[in-house]
Design a protein around this motif. Structure first.
Motif, PDB file in Angstrom:
ATOM      1  N   TRP A  55       0.805  -1.213   0.000  1.00 37.01           N
ATOM      2  CA  TRP A  55       0.000   0.000   0.000  1.00 37.01           C
ATOM      3  C   TRP A  55       0.840   1.266   0.000  1.00 37.01           C
ATOM      4  O   TRP A  55       0.428   2.288  -0.573  1.00 37.01           O
ATOM      5  CB  TRP A  55      -0.945  -0.006   1.200  1.00 37.01           C
ATOM      6  N   SER A  56       2.002   1.220   0.614  1.00 37.41           N
ATOM      7  CA  SER A  56       2.829   2.431   0.658  1.00 37.41           C
ATOM      8  C   SER A  56       3.330   2.800  -0.736  1.00 37.41           C
ATOM      9  O   SER A  56       3.360   3.986  -1.093  1.00 37.41           O
ATOM     10  CB  SER A  56       4.000   2.248   1.618  1.00 37.41           C
ATOM     11  N   THR A  57       3.702   1.811  -1.538  1.00 38.97           N
ATOM     12  CA  THR A  57       4.133   2.091  -2.901  1.00 38.97           C
ATOM     13  C   THR A  57       2.982   2.634  -3.723  1.00 38.97           C
ATOM     14  O   THR A  57       3.140   3.576  -4.495  1.00 38.97           O
ATOM     15  CB  THR A  57       4.694   0.820  -3.562  1.00 38.97           C
ATOM     16  N   LEU A  58       1.828   2.048  -3.545  1.00 42.14           N
ATOM     17  CA  LEU A  58       0.643   2.498  -4.270  1.00 42.14           C
ATOM     18  C   LEU A  58       0.280   3.940  -3.895  1.00 42.14           C
ATOM     19  O   LEU A  58      -0.049   4.745  -4.767  1.00 42.14           O
ATOM     20  CB  LEU A  58      -0.521   1.559  -3.969  1.00 42.14           C
ATOM     21  N   GLN A  59       0.388   4.257  -2.617  1.00 43.43           N
ATOM     22  CA  GLN A  59       0.087   5.617  -2.170  1.00 43.43           C
ATOM     23  C   GLN A  59       1.138   6.618  -2.620  1.00 43.43           C
ATOM     24  O   GLN A  59       0.828   7.796  -2.824  1.00 43.43           O
ATOM     25  CB  GLN A  59      -0.029   5.655  -0.648  1.00 43.43           C
ATOM     26  N   ASP A  60       2.376   6.185  -2.762  1.00 43.52           N
ATOM     27  CA  ASP A  60       3.441   7.093  -3.188  1.00 43.52           C
ATOM     28  C   ASP A  60       3.416   7.345  -4.695  1.00 43.52           C
ATOM     29  O   ASP A  60       3.638   8.472  -5.143  1.00 43.52           O
ATOM     30  CB  ASP A  60       4.813   6.532  -2.808  1.00 43.52           C
ATOM     31  N   VAL A  61       3.174   6.311  -5.479  1.00 43.07           N
ATOM     32  CA  VAL A  61       3.336   6.412  -6.931  1.00 43.07           C
ATOM     33  C   VAL A  61       2.085   6.938  -7.629  1.00 43.07           C
ATOM     34  O   VAL A  61       2.169   7.808  -8.494  1.00 43.07           O
ATOM     35  CB  VAL A  61       3.752   5.047  -7.513  1.00 43.07           C
ATOM     36  N   MET A  62       0.924   6.434  -7.283  1.00 43.18           N
ATOM     37  CA  MET A  62      -0.277   6.767  -8.047  1.00 43.18           C
ATOM     38  C   MET A  62      -0.668   8.241  -8.014  1.00 43.18           C
ATOM     39  O   MET A  62      -1.050   8.777  -9.056  1.00 43.18           O
ATOM     40  CB  MET A  62      -1.453   5.894  -7.606  1.00 43.18           C
ATOM     41  N   PRO A  63      -0.610   8.926  -6.885  1.00 43.78           N
ATOM     42  CA  PRO A  63      -0.960  10.356  -6.943  1.00 43.78           C
ATOM     43  C   PRO A  63      -0.036  11.171  -7.847  1.00 43.78           C
ATOM     44  O   PRO A  63      -0.447  12.183  -8.407  1.00 43.78           O
ATOM     45  CB  PRO A  63      -0.837  10.824  -5.491  1.00 43.78           C
ATOM     46  N   GLU A  64       1.200  10.726  -8.014  1.00 48.02           N
ATOM     47  CA  GLU A  64       2.136  11.470  -8.868  1.00 48.02           C
ATOM     48  C   GLU A  64       2.044  11.067 -10.324  1.00 48.02           C
ATOM     49  O   GLU A  64       2.268  11.894 -11.202  1.00 48.02           O
ATOM     50  CB  GLU A  64       3.559  11.267  -8.360  1.00 48.02           C
ATOM     51  N   ILE A  65       1.731   9.813 -10.610  1.00 50.84           N
ATOM     52  CA  ILE A  65       1.736   9.340 -11.993  1.00 50.84           C
ATOM     53  C   ILE A  65       0.403   9.599 -12.696  1.00 50.84           C
ATOM     54  O   ILE A  65       0.363   9.731 -13.911  1.00 50.84           O
ATOM     55  CB  ILE A  65       2.122   7.853 -12.057  1.00 50.84           C
ATOM     56  N   PHE A  66      -0.680   9.702 -11.951  1.00 44.00           N
ATOM     57  CA  PHE A  66      -2.000   9.870 -12.559  1.00 44.00           C
ATOM     58  C   PHE A  66      -2.120  11.132 -13.410  1.00 44.00           C
ATOM     59  O   PHE A  66      -2.608  11.059 -14.541  1.00 44.00           O
ATOM     60  CB  PHE A  66      -3.101   9.818 -11.493  1.00 44.00           C
ATOM     61  N   PRO A  67      -1.699  12.322 -12.929  1.00 43.66           N
ATOM     62  CA  PRO A  67      -1.829  13.513 -13.795  1.00 43.66           C
ATOM     63  C   PRO A  67      -1.005  13.405 -15.079  1.00 43.66           C
ATOM     64  O   PRO A  67      -1.448  13.874 -16.132  1.00 43.66           O
ATOM     65  CB  PRO A  67      -1.320  14.658 -12.925  1.00 43.66           C
ATOM     66  N   TYR A  68       0.158  12.774 -15.007  1.00 40.73           N
ATOM     67  CA  TYR A  68       0.978  12.613 -16.208  1.00 40.73           C
ATOM     68  C   TYR A  68       0.327  11.660 -17.202  1.00 40.73           C
ATOM     69  O   TYR A  68       0.353  11.902 -18.412  1.00 40.73           O
ATOM     70  CB  TYR A  68       2.376  12.116 -15.846  1.00 40.73           C
ATOM     71  N   LEU A  69      -0.254  10.589 -16.713  1.00 38.29           N
ATOM     72  CA  LEU A  69      -0.953   9.664 -17.600  1.00 38.29           C
ATOM     73  C   LEU A  69      -2.180  10.313 -18.228  1.00 38.29           C
ATOM     74  O   LEU A  69      -2.477  10.098 -19.401  1.00 38.29           O
ATOM     75  CB  LEU A  69      -1.368   8.403 -16.843  1.00 38.29           C
ATOM     76  N   LEU A  70      -2.881  11.109 -17.456  1.00 43.17           N
ATOM     77  CA  LEU A  70      -4.049  11.810 -17.972  1.00 43.17           C
ATOM     78  C   LEU A  70      -3.647  12.803 -19.053  1.00 43.17           C
ATOM     79  O   LEU A  70      -4.255  12.843 -20.135  1.00 43.17           O
ATOM     80  CB  LEU A  70      -4.771  12.514 -16.829  1.00 43.17           C
ATOM     81  N   LEU A  71      -2.617  13.582 -18.798  1.00 46.04           N
ATOM     82  CA  LEU A  71      -2.132  14.545 -19.787  1.00 46.04           C
ATOM     83  C   LEU A  71      -1.611  13.835 -21.036  1.00 46.04           C
ATOM     84  O   LEU A  71      -1.910  14.243 -22.165  1.00 46.04           O
ATOM     85  CB  LEU A  71      -1.035  15.416 -19.167  1.00 46.04           C
ATOM     86  N   PHE A  72      -0.866  12.750 -20.855  1.00 42.53           N
ATOM     87  CA  PHE A  72      -0.345  11.958 -21.969  1.00 42.53           C
ATOM     88  C   PHE A  72      -1.488  11.445 -22.838  1.00 42.53           C
ATOM     89  O   PHE A  72      -1.440  11.539 -24.064  1.00 42.53           O
ATOM     90  CB  PHE A  72       0.481  10.792 -21.404  1.00 42.53           C
TER      91      PHE A  72
END
Length: 94
Positions: A58-75
């Motif tokens: 869960w810690s990896t999921l909480q660290d990575v997803m909030p940061e990667i989601f806006p980039y994936l959305l913009l991409f």
């Protein structure tokens, strides 16, 4: 793996624009390929998240997803727009 699929998606988007500028009808295949690799990129990211959930990381999921989601959305939005523009502007013939 998702970075590789994303790179191919960008590559086919550029090929789409080059073929459009050369007035080739093959640009539709480049657009389809770009969309295919865009979908594969998103599926790879989802698969990565599912693996983390199965491992209860869960810690990896909480660290990575909030940061990667806006980039994936913009991409995703940028590639969809850049691939659709030649499709709609190329059909105007006198």
């Amino acid at each position: 793996m998702w970075i590789l699929c994303g790179g191919f998606s960008i590559l086919f988007c550029i090929v789409n624009w080059l073929l459009f500028r050369l007035n080739r009808r093959l640009s539709i295949w480049a657009m389809i390929s770009s969309f295919t690799f865009l979908i594969l990129t998103l599926l790879q990211v989802i698969r990565m998240n599912v693996d983390w959930i199965y491992k209860s990381d869960w810690s990896t999921l909480q660290d990575v997803m909030p940061e990667i989601f806006p980039y994936l959305l913009l991409f995703s939005i940028v590639l969809i727009v850049f691939n659709i523009i030649p499709f709609f502007t190329g059909n105007k013939k006198n």
